[in-house]
Design an enzyme around this catalytic site. Sequence first.
Site, PDB file in Angstrom:
ATOM      1  N   ASN A   4       5.530 -33.873 -10.454  1.00  0.00           N
ATOM      2  CA  ASN A   4       5.897 -32.582 -11.043  1.00  0.00           C
ATOM      3  C   ASN A   4       7.393 -32.604 -11.171  1.00  0.00           C
ATOM      4  O   ASN A   4       8.092 -32.710 -10.163  1.00  0.00           O
ATOM      5  CB  ASN A   4       5.526 -31.415 -10.121  1.00  0.00           C
ATOM      6  CG  ASN A   4       4.029 -31.273  -9.959  1.00  0.00           C
ATOM      7  OD1 ASN A   4       3.276 -31.483 -10.904  1.00  0.00           O
ATOM      8  ND2 ASN A   4       3.606 -30.936  -8.762  1.00  0.00           N
ATOM      9  N   ARG A  43       6.290 -17.425 -36.142  1.00  0.00           N
ATOM     10  CA  ARG A  43       6.059 -15.990 -36.003  1.00  0.00           C
ATOM     11  C   ARG A  43       7.146 -15.354 -35.128  1.00  0.00           C
ATOM     12  O   ARG A  43       7.754 -16.044 -34.306  1.00  0.00           O
ATOM     13  CB  ARG A  43       4.679 -15.721 -35.408  1.00  0.00           C
ATOM     14  CG  ARG A  43       4.564 -15.992 -33.916  1.00  0.00           C
ATOM     15  CD  ARG A  43       3.108 -16.073 -33.518  1.00  0.00           C
ATOM     16  NE  ARG A  43       2.911 -16.122 -32.086  1.00  0.00           N
ATOM     17  CZ  ARG A  43       3.007 -17.201 -31.330  1.00  0.00           C
ATOM     18  NH1 ARG A  43       3.382 -18.343 -31.868  1.00  0.00           N
ATOM     19  NH2 ARG A  43       2.771 -17.150 -30.042  1.00  0.00           N
ATOM     20  N   HIS A  97      20.040 -38.415  -4.718  1.00  0.00           N
ATOM     21  CA  HIS A  97      19.607 -37.045  -4.972  1.00  0.00           C
ATOM     22  C   HIS A  97      19.869 -36.605  -6.420  1.00  0.00           C
ATOM     23  O   HIS A  97      19.185 -35.746  -6.962  1.00  0.00           O
ATOM     24  CB  HIS A  97      20.353 -36.116  -4.001  1.00  0.00           C
ATOM     25  CG  HIS A  97      19.874 -34.708  -4.020  1.00  0.00           C
ATOM     26  ND1 HIS A  97      18.728 -34.310  -3.372  1.00  0.00           N
ATOM     27  CD2 HIS A  97      20.376 -33.600  -4.620  1.00  0.00           C
ATOM     28  CE1 HIS A  97      18.547 -33.005  -3.567  1.00  0.00           C
ATOM     29  NE2 HIS A  97      19.536 -32.546  -4.324  1.00  0.00           N
ATOM     30  N   HIS A 110      11.183 -37.530  -7.001  1.00  0.00           N
ATOM     31  CA  HIS A 110      10.020 -37.812  -6.151  1.00  0.00           C
ATOM     32  C   HIS A 110       8.730 -37.452  -6.855  1.00  0.00           C
ATOM     33  O   HIS A 110       8.707 -36.698  -7.823  1.00  0.00           O
ATOM     34  CB  HIS A 110      10.111 -37.007  -4.855  1.00  0.00           C
ATOM     35  CG  HIS A 110       9.871 -35.539  -5.036  1.00  0.00           C
ATOM     36  ND1 HIS A 110      10.793 -34.687  -5.612  1.00  0.00           N
ATOM     37  CD2 HIS A 110       8.794 -34.765  -4.746  1.00  0.00           C
ATOM     38  CE1 HIS A 110      10.305 -33.462  -5.652  1.00  0.00           C
ATOM     39  NE2 HIS A 110       9.086 -33.465  -5.145  1.00  0.00           N
ATOM     40  N   CYS A 150      18.796 -31.488   1.705  1.00  0.00           N
ATOM     41  CA  CYS A 150      17.583 -31.943   1.011  1.00  0.00           C
ATOM     42  C   CYS A 150      16.643 -32.647   1.981  1.00  0.00           C
ATOM     43  O   CYS A 150      17.050 -33.560   2.693  1.00  0.00           O
ATOM     44  CB  CYS A 150      17.983 -32.904  -0.112  1.00  0.00           C
ATOM     45  SG  CYS A 150      16.584 -33.811  -0.794  1.00  0.00           S
TER      46      CYS A 150
HETATM   47  P1  H2U Z   1       6.632 -31.153  -5.049  1.00  0.00           P
HETATM   48  O1  H2U Z   1       8.094 -31.040  -5.330  1.00  0.00           O
HETATM   49  O2  H2U Z   1       5.877 -31.801  -6.170  1.00  0.00           O
HETATM   50  O3  H2U Z   1       6.054 -29.849  -4.603  1.00  0.00           O
HETATM   51  O4  H2U Z   1       6.445 -32.177  -3.815  1.00  0.00           O
HETATM   52  C1  H2U Z   1       7.111 -32.022  -2.602  1.00  0.00           C
HETATM   53  C2  H2U Z   1       6.135 -32.079  -1.446  1.00  0.00           C
HETATM   54  O5  H2U Z   1       6.872 -32.303  -0.257  1.00  0.00           O
HETATM   55  C3  H2U Z   1       5.379 -30.783  -1.231  1.00  0.00           C
HETATM   56  O6  H2U Z   1       4.000 -31.013  -1.465  1.00  0.00           O
HETATM   57  C4  H2U Z   1       6.233 -31.695   0.830  1.00  0.00           C
HETATM   58  C5  H2U Z   1       5.639 -30.429   0.244  1.00  0.00           C
HETATM   59  O7  H2U Z   1       4.436 -30.111   0.913  1.00  0.00           O
HETATM   60  N1  H2U Z   1       7.197 -31.497   1.920  1.00  0.00           N
HETATM   61  C6  H2U Z   1       7.083 -32.263   3.055  1.00  0.00           C
HETATM   62  O8  H2U Z   1       6.135 -33.053   3.176  1.00  0.00           O
HETATM   63  N2  H2U Z   1       8.027 -32.151   4.058  1.00  0.00           N
HETATM   64  C7  H2U Z   1       9.083 -31.278   4.008  1.00  0.00           C
HETATM   65  O9  H2U Z   1       9.898 -31.263   4.903  1.00  0.00           O
HETATM   66  C8  H2U Z   1       9.200 -30.337   2.887  1.00  0.00           C
HETATM   67  C9  H2U Z   1       8.237 -30.525   1.729  1.00  0.00           C
HETATM   68 ZN    ZN Z   2      17.936 -35.400  -1.847  1.00  0.00          ZN
END
Ligand code: H2U
Ligand code: ZN
Length: 344
Positions: A151, A29, A113, A164, A50
């Site tokens: 995710n 469509r 990374h 991760h 990072c």
């Molecule tokens: P996601 O990319 O699926 O959101 O997972 C990354 C997780 O990393 C996210 O839940 C955590 C966030 O809360 N996080 C930490 O624990 N420490 C950090 O310094 C940044 C993000």
């Molecule tokens: Zn990294």
Amino acid sequence: MRPLEDHPHRRFNPLTGMWTLVAAGRTRRPWSGKLEPASGDERPAYDPGCYLCPRNTRAGGVVNPDYSGTFVFTNDFASLRPETPLINDEPHPLFRAETEQGTCRVVCFSPRHDLTLALMGAEEIRRTIDLWASETAELAQTFRWVQVFENRGEEMGASNPHPHGQIWAGTALPTQAYLEDKHQHDHYTTSGLSLLVEYADREAKEETRIVVENREWMATVPYWATWPFEVLLLPRRAVSRLPELSAEQREALSEVLSSLLVRYDNLFERPFPYSMGWHGAPGTERAPHWQLHAHFYPPLLNATMRKFMVGYEMLAEGQRDLTPEDAARRLQEVSPLHYTRRGE
Ligand code: H2U
Ligand code: ZN
């Protein structure tokens, strides 16, 4: 193709008891939906900014170790915490609530990374499988439900391209787990067979929806798939939980995961976003009804367009535009060699 597939029809998901409307042909469509620009995926092997790379400082000041394989830490912004007091407050049956205890961890699949599971290769993926299994075994000592998931990609809300995933564990049985437990249990009680072992046997005979397989595993676009390129990854033998996987099953899993993820990336020749996760039996008791499996829920419909679960999906039931058989065929047809590595 059977006549059913030429007409709008509904398919039943025996794991959850939910139906999906298959309205094949809708993708033709006229459409000017949201376009997902194919994000360029050029990244350095180490990114000083990072929070998951080795030696970098995370939120709150913790410094990551100089890790060389996998790395796990408790989420600095954990949604579930072990010390939450358990209060069940029920002032009225229409206002039920219960507190939840748990923990959230972040798992880095590699110090690099610039990698993704799809680019890591089977030996490296194997380390991640071992980590998923050992974390699950440890957390299951305390918590009833351990949810391992990833995710991948901004489209699915990943906060960082560093390879991760996450693990959330809690005392309650979450809704999806409850439904799958109930349906697998009912099937086992009435037929004496494990629902997903029986399903895998039938899929193996039909072959049409199998994307990749080996001696221990099968990745299929399930008959009842809702997301366009949804995949269900199943062991061929009965096994209830990740920690129970033998060395041979883990080896074979790393191979099947690698081929599936390469095919996903090759489908639109771009990093393929998804949410994936493992469903193993809750608790630690013997659970012959429950077959371990992983779900992959990718949102893309084509290279630039994502499927939105809105309108009819939110208000009535899930709906898909291409048949699961067509989706499987598309994934079977792509090259098994990653598109970024063809020239090598
Ligand atoms: P996601 O990319 O699926 O959101 O997972 C990354 C997780 O990393 C996210 O839940 C955590 C966030 O809360 N996080 C930490 O624990 N420490 C950090 O310094 C940044 C993000
Ligand atoms: Zn990294």
